[in-house]
Design an enzyme around this catalytic site. Structure first.
Site, PDB file in Angstrom:
ATOM      1  N   ARG A  48       0.693  -1.127   0.025  1.00 40.36           N
ATOM      2  CA  ARG A  48       0.112  -0.022  -0.027  1.00 40.36           C
ATOM      3  C   ARG A  48       1.015   1.218   0.170  1.00 40.36           C
ATOM      4  O   ARG A  48       0.649   2.396  -0.789  1.00 40.36           O
ATOM      5  CB  ARG A  48      -0.908  -0.116   1.244  1.00 40.36           C
ATOM      6  CG  ARG A  48      -1.731   1.311   1.149  1.00 40.36           C
ATOM      7  CD  ARG A  48      -2.761   1.266   2.411  1.00 40.36           C
ATOM      8  NE  ARG A  48      -3.931   0.181   2.420  1.00 40.36           N
ATOM      9  CZ  ARG A  48      -4.567  -0.337   3.065  1.00 40.36           C
ATOM     10  NH1 ARG A  48      -4.460   0.049   4.354  1.00 40.36           N
ATOM     11  NH2 ARG A  48      -5.396  -1.568   3.332  1.00 40.36           N
ATOM     12  N   THR A  58     -16.704  -4.308  11.459  1.00 42.11           N
ATOM     13  CA  THR A  58     -17.810  -4.808  12.206  1.00 42.11           C
ATOM     14  C   THR A  58     -17.162  -6.297  12.543  1.00 42.11           C
ATOM     15  O   THR A  58     -16.573  -7.164  11.886  1.00 42.11           O
ATOM     16  CB  THR A  58     -19.047  -5.158  11.458  1.00 42.11           C
ATOM     17  OG1 THR A  58     -19.572  -3.723  11.127  1.00 42.11           O
ATOM     18  CG2 THR A  58     -20.141  -5.626  12.530  1.00 42.11           C
ATOM     19  N   LYS A  96     -33.157   9.980  -3.030  1.00 42.41           N
ATOM     20  CA  LYS A  96     -33.099   9.016  -4.074  1.00 42.41           C
ATOM     21  C   LYS A  96     -33.188   7.742  -3.922  1.00 42.41           C
ATOM     22  O   LYS A  96     -32.343   7.101  -3.313  1.00 42.41           O
ATOM     23  CB  LYS A  96     -31.609   9.482  -4.988  1.00 42.41           C
ATOM     24  CG  LYS A  96     -31.634   9.003  -6.566  1.00 42.41           C
ATOM     25  CD  LYS A  96     -32.602   9.746  -7.226  1.00 42.41           C
ATOM     26  CE  LYS A  96     -32.396   9.720  -8.766  1.00 42.41           C
ATOM     27  NZ  LYS A  96     -33.166  10.246  -9.561  1.00 42.41           N
ATOM     28  N   ALA A  97     -34.231   7.053  -4.518  1.00 43.73           N
ATOM     29  CA  ALA A  97     -34.547   5.693  -4.349  1.00 43.73           C
ATOM     30  C   ALA A  97     -33.422   4.981  -5.328  1.00 43.73           C
ATOM     31  O   ALA A  97     -33.038   5.354  -6.236  1.00 43.73           O
ATOM     32  CB  ALA A  97     -35.913   5.261  -4.840  1.00 43.73           C
ATOM     33  N   CYS A 119     -19.346   2.858   5.782  1.00 40.85           N
ATOM     34  CA  CYS A 119     -19.822   3.539   7.179  1.00 40.85           C
ATOM     35  C   CYS A 119     -21.276   3.262   7.449  1.00 40.85           C
ATOM     36  O   CYS A 119     -21.416   3.081   8.623  1.00 40.85           O
ATOM     37  CB  CYS A 119     -19.381   5.183   6.887  1.00 40.85           C
ATOM     38  SG  CYS A 119     -17.948   5.454   6.844  1.00 40.85           S
TER      39      CYS A 119
END
Length: 471
Positions: free
Chosen positions: A40, A92, A266-267, A275
């Protein structure tokens, strides 16, 4: 004392862009971004940055080697720094207590212990990762228990409010910069020092100072409220399809109310990203730990609705294709969770394609910015059950939208990339090379359905009933 040397631990989606912009705007401050991942760091030092974000390349190339540096020398950067951002991943938890909801703070704890062990002078330590409430207190306890005598650490919370795809714009012209600190003389001094970094370019009235806990909770609350709006309009999209209402018209009418506003109405096939879901689940877990089950259930429903929207979209596709997609070719346009980013975390495409595989479809995927290997990683489950070989049997990654759509039975638009709009992509060419009837499913409401129907497509748009207004 003004800050003259900043270290950022973590060269990911938050730390990399944030500290690059600080270097770009604060030529008097040396900024060193560190990460243990050599590949990275090598990418950050190359012409091909590891993160795609509009405007990021120009900023990095302008300041790299001047006052912006990328290195794996974590200890050296910690020792030099006056101020240290902790910007590591907080995924998580997948197992143990709080699995599926609580944030895994192992990387935060590891970075904090490293600071305590290595630091030879007092530091301001800034919590930049998205974390649950009271994480700063844990960091402070670790620092004080492991530090060298005579060295003092002040903790600040400085959550990011970046939207991927517009992160550089958000950093250059933020709505607000939030800095939380202990309300002690030392804490307030540290808060002021960090504020002075940002006021190199951010107006002072946009720098908000709070106590530590308010800052930590504000980040979770902001993302929960935004996700709640998306799930709300997505819930209404289901009603629109059943009644003949048009979800765009409903959203516009509601959004003109100044109390509501038009943003995030906005659907779509569902929200994704690193996040929203993670922060809501953090809020759910926090509420449960505080013995507030009704509050936990309220916020969890936002995530439940998001999953329902994806599953509902898949069911509609299958039922439209005569109740089976076995051996049918489904072209999926877009894999990133939104346009102008290569980030695929919690992307709706992952759920959709896994369901298509379960139904034994042949899936052709095209995304202009997502690495092919990343797509296969997201669709497989290495470390648990490695389904890579099974995925490769069903999924082909294509070099263009036209290749993906060639000989397809259906086209499913999942990411709202501008190149997929009907003003950019030649849908007549797409139609001519598809099996007939040619089905097209717009999961992002960016296409002119009437125009596509004139070409010959059978078009389904989320939140709209094609028979509306014809009865």
């Amino acid at each position: 004392m003004p800050v003259r040397n900043i270290c950022c631990i973590g060269a990911g989606y938050v730390g990399g862009p944030t500290c690059s912009v600080i270097a770009y705007k604060c030529h008097d401050i040396k900024v060193t971004i560190v990460d243990l991942n050599q590949a990275r760091i090598d990418a950050w030092n190359s012409d091909n940055l590891p993160i795609y974000e509009p405007g990021l390349d120009e900023i990095v190339f302008e300041r790299r080697g001047k006052n912006l540096f990328f290195t794996t020398d974590v200890d050296g950067a910690i020792q030099e720094a006056d101020l240290i951002f902790v910007s590591v991943n907080t995924p998580t938890k997948k197992s143990g207590m709080g699995a599926g909801m609580a944030a895994d703070l192992a990387y935060v704890e590891g970075a904090t212990r490293r600071i305590a062990e290595v630091a030879k002078s007092s530091k301001i330590v800034v919590e930049k990762s998205t974390v649950p409430c009271r994480t700063a207190q844990s960091m402070r306890t670790i620092l004080e228990a492991n530090s060298t005598p005579g060295i003092h650490f002040d903790i600040c919370s400085n959550p990011e409010f970046l939207a991927e795809g517009t992160a550089i714009k958000d950093l250059l012209n933020p709505d607000r910069v939030l800095i939380g600190a202990l309300q002690t003389p030392e804490g307030i001094a540290a808060q002021k020092a960090l504020a002075e970094v940002y006021t190199h370019w951010v107006p002072a009235d946009r720098v908000i100072t709070t106590n530590l806990w308010s800052s930590e909770l504000s980040k979770l609350a902001a993302n929960a409220l935004l996700a709640q709006r998306i799930s709300s309009i997505n819930a209404l999209s289901a009603i629109c399809e059943a009644t003949g209402a048009d979800v765009d018209e409903v959203a516009y009418a509601c959004g003109r109310d100044s109390r509501i506003g038009s943003k995030f109405l906005k659907a779509s096939v569902g929200f994704g990203g690193s996040c929203f879901q993670k922060d809501i689940l953090n809020l759910v877990y926090l509420s449960e730990q505080l013995h507030l089950p009704e509050v936990a259930a309220y916020w969890k429903q936002v995530v439940i609705m998001n999953e329902y929207q994806k599953k509902r979209f898949v069911r509609h596709i299958i039922s439209t294709l005569f109740n089976t997609i076995t051996n049918k070719k489904i072209a999926v346009l877009g894999f990133a969770f939104k346009k102008d980013t290569g980030d695929t975390r919690e992307a709706a495409a992952i759920t959709l394609i896994k369901d298509f595989i379960q139904e034994h479809a042949r899936v052709a995927v095209y995304d202009p910015k997502v690495d092919h290997e990343q797509i296969f990683r997201d669709l497989s489950e290495p470390g648990v059950i490695d389904t890579r070989k099974e995925v490769e049997k069903h999924v082909t990654i294509c070099a263009s939208a036209y290749e993906a759509c060639h000989d397809a039975d259906a086209v499913v638009l999942v990411t709202e990339w501008d190149e997929f709009r009907d003003t950019a992509l030649d849908y007549q060419k797409v139609y001519d090379n598809m099996h007939k009837p040619a089905f097209l499913f717009d999961g992002r409401l960016i296409l002119d359905a009437a125009k596509l129907r004139q070409i010959g497509f059978k078009v389904s748009v989320i939140g709209k009933n094609e028979l509306a207004g014809t009865a």
